[in-house]
Structure formats: structure tokens, C-alpha cells
Design a protein around this motif. Structure first.
Motif, PDB file in Angstrom:
ATOM      1  N   TYR A  29       0.855  -1.198   0.000  1.00 25.63           N
ATOM      2  CA  TYR A  29       0.000   0.000   0.000  1.00 25.63           C
ATOM      3  C   TYR A  29       0.892   1.250   0.000  1.00 25.63           C
ATOM      4  CZ  TYR A  29      -3.177  -3.569   1.950  1.00 25.63           C
ATOM      5  OH  TYR A  29      -3.907  -4.699   2.197  1.00 25.63           O
ATOM      6  N   TRP A  33      -3.502   6.282   2.906  1.00 22.96           N
ATOM      7  CA  TRP A  33      -4.874   5.787   3.081  1.00 22.96           C
ATOM      8  C   TRP A  33      -5.521   6.546   4.235  1.00 22.96           C
ATOM      9  CZ3 TRP A  33      -2.401   2.598  -0.193  1.00 22.96           C
ATOM     10  CH2 TRP A  33      -3.164   1.803  -1.047  1.00 22.96           C
ATOM     11  N   TYR A  81       1.113  -0.641  -7.269  1.00 16.70           N
ATOM     12  CA  TYR A  81      -0.265  -0.763  -6.758  1.00 16.70           C
ATOM     13  C   TYR A  81      -1.265  -0.661  -7.899  1.00 16.70           C
ATOM     14  CZ  TYR A  81      -4.536  -0.026  -4.088  1.00 16.70           C
ATOM     15  OH  TYR A  81      -5.796  -0.153  -3.565  1.00 16.70           O
ATOM     16  N   TYR A 202     -12.472  -8.982  -6.767  1.00 12.67           N
ATOM     17  CA  TYR A 202     -11.705  -7.902  -7.404  1.00 12.67           C
ATOM     18  C   TYR A 202     -12.418  -7.359  -8.639  1.00 12.67           C
ATOM     19  CZ  TYR A 202      -7.518  -6.104  -5.356  1.00 12.67           C
ATOM     20  OH  TYR A 202      -6.664  -5.362  -4.576  1.00 12.67           O
TER      21      TYR A 202
HETATM   22  C1  DGY Z   1      -6.611  -2.697  -1.139  1.00 16.13           C
HETATM   23  O1  DGY Z   1      -6.029  -2.328  -2.150  1.00 16.13           O
HETATM   24  O2  DGY Z   1      -6.678  -3.879  -0.769  1.00 16.13           O
HETATM   25  C2  DGY Z   1      -7.208  -1.670  -0.281  1.00 16.13           C
HETATM   26  O3  DGY Z   1      -7.785  -2.199   0.864  1.00 16.13           O
HETATM   27  C3  DGY Z   1      -8.192  -0.834  -1.026  1.00 16.13           C
HETATM   28  O4  DGY Z   1      -8.462   0.276  -0.271  1.00 16.13           O
END
Ligand code: DGY
Length: 422
Positions: A29, A33, A81, A202
Motif C-alpha cells: 500500500y 490511506w 499498486y 476484485y
Molecule cells: C486494497 O487495495 O486492498 C485496499 O484495501 C483498497 O483500499
């Protein structure tokens, strides 16, 4: 052990600090966030109060003019990402996603303010943040509470923070994934697939992103027309708590009218959250707002009613009975799904694992409501998990093993702020 882990937790926060904001985990991540950042501020506050306030201030630099605060801020792009800013296509500066996340920022800011002992040094920063926090709460009231009950409607599973909770399985069935096309997930290159959402989940996440983009990220329209509109028990409880905390901040700032407005939201939710009480299971749970159906599931979010400050003798005792039952079934509470549910999966993200931030909220609420035994159990289990496995994204409630990403920012923050003294 405590001192070593303290050092480790501080190191993780420093390593994940990108200058004014902190990534939840550098690889999985790599952006800011929303609710992660808020919890992270609690950790920084234990050793660097200035940096703690900065974390929340940076998040609110990405607030949209209508009060909405996005779930991701893409301060810098990162190919590691997916879906990145180009997929979201919100056209905002800074680049952001187009959905929000659980509104815990006001509760965190209140905690920072109290830690600073309401000092004159931080008052100007609180003065600056207050109208922004209030604008976000108003946005929830105006855009995401169509029932007028203080019940938050989530328009994407990612908004709830509990991405693949089985609470979203039934409401997600109607999402049309036929236009999603080919894409390459990045989460499963970083992490074990068995710990992540499935392909169909997804596909649905992406279909909802496409739908939002097709509507030009018109939040009012999305709230009316999106195929996924779920009354989320987690966000609703957290918003109720946040409204109480922001009202207390308004009192401290002498803002009478705003304090009254916020107490109005609190009253509305105190009466309205019964909408989320499912008598057939004796617990609070989420509901599909399109057809009114309850999820019928006991999840970790069911235990947030204490954190929200709801008081209801019958509901409280039934919820505590669930707590007792679950605490006998697993070594470490609170699993994200009832271990007696056939869908329980001890390592798959929000279908079983224990999450430190949720435990923090459950434990805090139980303690404030005077349920000291269960409160202590939550806190000491959280501590044992972190001491045993390290500072992971989440943990298996049966074995105590870490799941998801390691060196996790919000877990480190919760260690420093709360779990270490459990
Ligand atoms: C993820 O990419 O898994 C996040 O939780 C999305 O916010």
C-alpha cells in the motif's frame, strides 16, 4: 520485550513516513490511506506530537470542496499498486480515489488534543482542522444518510475498510462485471493469494470504480444510483463515535452552534441505529439498503456498539453473549468473522483474521461501558499477538500467526498507543 517492540514500532513508522504522510506498508500500500493515516497519528503522538498532527493535516489537504475525504491520496504514483490514479480518473489535485473510508479522524484528533492537554501550542492547529472535520461529517449527513437515521451507506466494499467481509457477498451479486476486461492485480504479487480477496471480488471492486468514473464521481448521483449501496454497521458506529468526539472538540473551541448541530447527529443515530439490529441473530450487522436485507452475520464490527456509545440493555447483553461464545472458540479475539460461521477463514483478510485497529476500538468501547473483563481480554490478546508474531497487517485468531503485510504502520501505532499496556 515491551521496550524492544516500542523501538521496532517507532522504526516502522519512521520507515513508512514519506514526509507528512505515512504509507500503510511500503510495498503493498504505497500511498496515503484515509483511516490508516488517522490511526497512524495515534502512534506518532506517543513520541512526536507535531508529526502526529501533520499526518491528519496532510490527509485533509486532499479534501474535496464538498467535504468528501478520499480513501487514497496518490501524492506520488507507484506502479506497485493497482488500481492507481489513472484508473480512478477523479481529475483531482492532489490525485485521489473517488470513494471515502471510515470516518475516524475526529476521534483521533480528539485523542491528540487530549494528549496535548489542550495546550495553546496545538489550539491553532485544532482551529484549522475543526471546520474540515465538520465539513466531512456534514457530507456524511447530507450525502450518505438517505434514511436520516445516522446510518452510513457505503457504495464500495473498500469504503468500509473491511474489503472482503462476507457482509458484502449478497449485496455484491448484482454488480455487473462484464465490462471490467483484463487487468493485472499487484496485491497478489506481494502477498500470498490465500490471504487476499478472490478474483470475482476484485472484478466487482473494479466494476464499481468504473461505474463511479462513468458518473463523473458525482457523489450524490453515486449514492442514489450505484448498484452497491449497503448500510454498513462499522462505518455507522464509527461515525456516531466521531460525531460525539467532534462535538466535544466544538465545546472546547467554544463553538456552540456547531456543538449543537453535532449533538443533533448523535441523537439521530442513537435512535436510528436500531435499523442495524438483527433480532434473529441478536447482534448489530450491516443491511443491503436496496432490499433491506440483513447480512445476518456477527462480525468484529458488531462489537463496535460500545465504542459508538450506544446503550441498550437487551442489545448489550446479547452482544456480550456473542463475545463470550467467540472468546471460547478462538485463542485470540476478535476475529473479523464469527468462527461458527461456515464462511470463516482464519487467514483471508476480513473473513477471519484479527485486526489491531478494530480491537483497539472494541476494547476502548467495552472499557468505557464498564465491561472490564471482555475489555481486558481484547487488549491482552492484541498485545500477545503483536509480541508473538510481530507488527503484521492482521493475525490468525487460531494460531496467532501474522497474515497480510508485515511492518505495518497502523498496527505499530496501535501497539504504541494502546496494546503495549494490555
Ligand atoms: C486494497 O487495495 O486492498 C485496499 O484495501 C483498497 O483500499
Amino acid at each position: 520485550m515491551t521496550t524492544q517492540l516500542d523501538e521496532r514500532a517507532r522504526d516502522i513508522l519512521r520507515a513508512n513516513d514519506r514526509g507528512g504522510y505515512t504509507v500503510p506498508n511500503g510495498r503493498v500500500y504505497p500511498f496515503q490511506w484515509n483511516w490508516d493515516s488517522a490511526f497512524v497519528a495515534l502512534g506518532f503522538a506517543t513520541f512526536d506530537q507535531d508529526r502526529a498532527w501533520r499526518e491528519v493535516e496532510t490527509l485533509f489537504e486532499a479534501q474535496w470542496p464538498d467535504g468528501f475525504v478520499p480513501h487514497i491520496v496518490f501524492w506520488k504514483d507507484d506502479a506497485g499498486y493497482f488500481p492507481g490514479p489513472a484508473v480512478w480518473g477523479t481529475g483531482r489535485s492532489p490525485l485521489t480515489s473517488g470513494i471515502t473510508q471510515p470516518p475516524v479522524a475526529s476521534s483521533v484528533v480528539r485523542s491528540l488534543w487530549l494528549r496535548a492537554e489542550r495546550s495553546a501550542t496545538f489550539r491553532p492547529r485544532l482551529e484549522q482542522l475543526f471546520p474540515k472535520l465538520l465539513a466531512w461529517h456534514r457530507w456524511f449527513a447530507e450525502v450518505r444518510d438517505p434514511l436520516g437515521k445516522g446510518v452510513v451507506i457505503a457504495v464500495h466494499p473498500w469504503e468500509t475498510g473491511r474489503d472482503n467481509s462476507p457482509e458484502w457477498d449478497a449485496p455484491s451479486q448484482v454488480i455487473d462485471t462484464s465490462r471490467v476486461g483484463e487487468y493485472k492485480r499487484r496485491d497478489t504479487t506481494h502477498l500470498d493469494q490465500s490471504m487476499r480477496p478472490t478474483k470475482i471480488e476484485y472484478d466487482r471492486y473494479l466494476a464499481l470504480v468504473q461505474a463511479g468514473r462513468d458518473m463523473g464521481w458525482d457523489q450524490r448521483r453515486i449514492a442514489r444510483e450505484h448498484p452497491f449501496r449497503v448500510a454498513d454497521v462499522g462505518m455507522s458506529m464509527m461515525l456516531l463515535r466521531a460525531n460525539r468526539d467532534l462535538a466535544a472538540l466544538a465545546d472546547d473551541l467554544g463553538r456552540k452552534a456547531e456543538a449543537e448541530e453535532l449533538r443533533g447527529y448523535v441523537k439521530r443515530a442513537e435512535a436510528g441505529l436500531d435499523y442495524l439490529w438483527d433480532d434473529s441473530i441478536g447482534a448489530y450487522c450491516s443491511r443491503d439498503s436496496i432490499n433491506g436485507r440483513f447480512s445476518g452475520l456477527v462480525t468484529s464490527a458488531s462489537f463496535l456498539s460500545f465504542y459508538a456509545g450506544l446503550k441498550h440493555d437487551k442489545h448489550d447483553s446479547s452482544t456480550l453473549q456473542h463475545f463470550e461464545r467467540i472468546s471460547k472458540r478462538v485463542r485470540y479475539v476478535m476475529p473479523s468473522l464469527d468462527p461458527d460461521d461456515p464462511g470463516f477463514d482464519s487467514i483471508r483478510y476480513w473473513r477471519g483474521p484479527v485486526w489491531a485497529v478494530v480491537n483497539y476500538m472494541i476494547g476502548t468501547g467495552l472499557s468505557e461501558a464498564g465491561h472490564s473483563g471482555p475489555a481486558q481480554r481484547v487488549r491482552s490478546d492484541t498485545r500477545a499477538l503483536m509480541e508473538g508474531a510481530g507488527l503484521y497487517e492482521s493475525y490468525c485468531p487460531v494460531s496467532g500467526r501474522g497474515s497480510g503485510g508485515g511492518d505495518f504502520s497502523w498496527t505499530s501505532a496501535i501497539w504504541l498507543h494502546w496494546a503495549r499496556s494490555g
